[in-house]
Design an enzyme around this catalytic site. Structure first.
Site, PDB file in Angstrom:
ATOM      1  N   SER A 495       0.547  -1.263  -0.077  1.00 23.33           N
ATOM      2  CA  SER A 495      -0.049  -0.430  -0.225  1.00 23.33           C
ATOM      3  C   SER A 495       0.561   1.458   0.003  1.00 23.33           C
ATOM      4  O   SER A 495       2.034   1.750   1.094  1.00 23.33           O
ATOM      5  CB  SER A 495      -1.316   0.063   0.947  1.00 23.33           C
ATOM      6  N   HIS A 497      -0.126   4.158   1.389  1.00 19.76           N
ATOM      7  CA  HIS A 497       0.361   4.433   2.149  1.00 19.76           C
ATOM      8  C   HIS A 497       0.775   4.636   3.477  1.00 19.76           C
ATOM      9  O   HIS A 497       1.430   5.850   4.550  1.00 19.76           O
ATOM     10  CB  HIS A 497      -1.492   4.237   3.294  1.00 19.76           C
ATOM     11  N   GLU A 550      -9.710   5.038  -8.688  1.00 17.54           N
ATOM     12  CA  GLU A 550      -9.992   5.561  -6.830  1.00 17.54           C
ATOM     13  C   GLU A 550     -10.421   7.180  -7.081  1.00 17.54           C
ATOM     14  O   GLU A 550      -9.154   7.867  -6.653  1.00 17.54           O
ATOM     15  CB  GLU A 550      -8.910   5.143  -6.225  1.00 17.54           C
ATOM     16  N   HIS A 553      -8.070   9.058  -4.099  1.00 15.86           N
ATOM     17  CA  HIS A 553      -6.483   8.779  -3.620  1.00 15.86           C
ATOM     18  C   HIS A 553      -5.842   9.363  -4.843  1.00 15.86           C
ATOM     19  O   HIS A 553      -5.998   9.771  -6.322  1.00 15.86           O
ATOM     20  CB  HIS A 553      -6.428   7.229  -4.807  1.00 15.86           C
TER      21      HIS A 553
END
Length: 591
Positions: A495, A497, A550, A553
């Protein structure tokens, strides 16, 4: 009309000299007696005549009494002879009425006797009917008791059959359960891959049979397993580690023959009882757990086939064999001398990359102007370091322990009770500038819902999505559910993130593709590059990124890279390939 009221019977009305007796008896009194019967008969006649005569005398006496009383009443002064005659006639009528009343009384007596007789007959009939019913009830009771006894015998017989039937069924079930238990025990508790002919699947390495195991050992939950220790022996790999983590090393083919390391060796580490496999220091999550039997580790056959280059892993269902073979290099092989393709691991170690030289690239970011005063943010929006373009995806995962050392609170975290999000300093400051400029365009309802996310947090999030998919469709296996989840969420370690460089932001209750229909999204598409942000997963690039659209994002890469990606209509994977590098940097540990 003669009047006999003054006639009186003799002193012996029943004797032979009696006046009435002689007249009533007729000639019977003067005839000689003949035997006892005649005497009795005569006596009976005299008695009947005497009774009749006595009754007549009584009536005459009563009449005379009544007549005398009437005469006395008639002698009262003023009454005449006609009244006397009327009284006499009235008395005669009374005599006749008395006789009628006597006959009526006799009729009533006869009727009463007849009624009593009929009542008695009715009582007798009812008594007989009652007796008949009692006999009938006794007979029916006997029949019912007989039937009940027969039924109870039948029920006892049926109960015995049911009991013994259940005993037999229980015995059969017990035998079946015992057999199933024995099979399960054989499959899961006695399955020791020791090379004996305990199972049904034979493993062949390079044409040589190495071991035969039970089907339950070779295939667990529908997934094929291979003993990686056997693979290592076949490929000449070194083995180190312990029961918790077992490490296999492929030596450098160009290294010294004494086995001394060159630093170019490749390694693979299996963490037992987990799905974590570390290939060249890069962790992966595979489809099944690694299992330790004795001192040997059994791993996913699909993983070996996919991530170990230079070999094939094939299952022959008809022969029930699993074959592991090296791939021949047909160009270098000659008759009598077979040369094999070198065995390598698909994932390579990550190494720091040189920052792209944006100043010398054909496309450079032009100067930009803003409505708001953002001069203090310029150095953050357009950093000179290239490490902000690090590429993280399923092919380039990050280590579990990687945590950025410059995390900063995000000022624009959505005000809905959630914790304040964090980003790396440059990304956080550039995002503040973006929000200030977006406010001048009248868009003030966008908030940050997610920023930096640790490996463990991503792991919990991903597993939660998987469980939700399995709960929504109970027929899904975990592998199938994970295949669905990876289209909208990243596995732990893959990910963005975790880099601290990406952010989820929108103005909806939840992050959905409906955000793409808002003015805020359209403003970001046109202006985000000026602040160093790109749309990480565009709708047109899902086949390249492997992640569904997305619109919420956004990823920080710096202004120059963002401009190149925006103008070229690229995604980060395509930009990394066009820059002449794989776009990775060292994110295997902290720093």
């Amino acid at each position: 009309m003669s009047d006999n009221r003054n006639r009186r019977p003799t002193s012996d009305p029943y004797g032979p000299a009696g006046g009435y007796g002689r007249q009533a008896a007729g000639t019977g009194g003067r005839q000689p007696r003949q035997g006892n019967s005649r005497t009795q008969y005569g006596q009976q006649q005299r008695q009947e005549n005497s009774r009749t005569q006595y009754g007549q005398q009584q009536r005459q006496g009563n009449d005379r009494t009544q007549y005398g009383q009437q005469q006395r009443r008639n002698n009262v002064p003023g009454r005449n002879a006609s009244q006397s005659r009327g009284n006499y006639q009235q008395m005669q009528g009374g005599r006749n009425g008395y006789a009628s009343r006597s006959d009526e009384a006799r009729s009533r007596a006869r009727l009463e006797a007849l009624r009593r007789q009929r009542a008695e007959e009715e009582r007798e009939r009812r008594r007989q009917e009652s007796l008949r019913r009692e006999r009938q009830l006794r007979e029916e009771k006997k029949k019912l008791e007989k039937k009940m006894k027969a039924r109870r015998r039948e029920e006892r017989k049926k109960a015995r059959k049911t009991f013994f039937g259940r005993v037999a069924v229980g015995a059969v079930i017990f035998v079946i359960l015992a057999a199933v238990t024995a099979i399960l025990f054989a499959l899961f508790f006695t399955r020791s891959p020791d090379g004996k002919t305990r199972g049904k699947v034979t493993y062949v390495y390079g044409g040589t049979k190495v071991r035969t195991v039970s089907y339950g050992t070779a295939f667990q939950n529908g997934k094929m397993y291979v003993c990686f220790n056997d693979v290592a022996d076949y490929l000449g790999m070194a083995v180190t580690g312990n029961a918790r983590e077992m490490k296999f090393v492929i030596p450098d083919p160009d290294g010294p023959s004494d086995g001394a390391g060159t630093g170019r060796e490749e390694s693979i580490v299996f963490t037992v009882d987990t799905r974590t496999v570390t290939v060249n220091s890069r962790p992966l999550t595979v489809d099944v757990d690694s299992v330790l039997y004795g001192e040997k580790v059994w791993v996913s056959g699909d993983f070996v086939a996919e991530y170990v280059d230079g070999i094939t892993v094939l299952y022959n269902k008809s022969r029930n064999t699993i074959s592991v073979s090296r791939i021949e290099d047909e160009e270098k092989s000659v008759p009598g001398n077979v040369v094999y393709v070198p065995v390598t691991l698909k994932l390579k170690s990550t190494a720091p990359m040189d920052p792209p030289d944006f100043e010398n690239r054909p496309v450079a970011a032009p100067a930009v102007t803003f409505t708001a005063d953002l001069a203090e943010y310029e150095e953050y929006m357009n950093p000179r370091s290239g490490d902000y373009t690090v590429l993280v995806n399923s092919a380039y995962p990050m280590g579990r322990d990687y945590v950025p050392d410059d995390l900063t609170d995000v000022r624009n975290t959505k005000n809905d009770g959630r914790e304040t999000q964090q980003l790396r300093t440059c990304a956080a400051k550039a995002l503040e500038a973006l929000f200030d400029e977006m406010a001048t365009a009248g868009i003030t309802d966008v908030g940050v819902t997610s920023g930096y996310r640790s490996y463990d947090s991503q792991e919990a999030l991903f597993n939660g999505y998987v469980e939700a998919e399995m709960e929504a469709d109970p027929e899904l296996s975990r592998e199938d559910a994970e295949a669905i989840v990876v289209t909208y969420s990243s596995r732990p370690g893959t990910s963005e993130h975790q880099t601290g460089l990406c952010v989820d932001m929108h103005n909806l209750e939840y992050a959905t593709v409906e955000f793409a229909e808002t003015d805020a999204y359209r403003w970001l598409v046109d202006n985000a590059w000026k602040f160093g942000f790109i749309e990480r997963y565009p709708a047109a690039k899902t086949e390249v990124t492997g992640v569904s659209f997305e619109p919420w994002h956004w990823r920080f890469v710096g202004r120059n890279a963002a401009y190149a990606i925006h103008e070229g209509g690229l995604c980060l994977e395509e930009f990394a390939a066009s820059s002449g590098t794989d776009g990775t940097t060292d994110t295997s540990n902290g720093g």
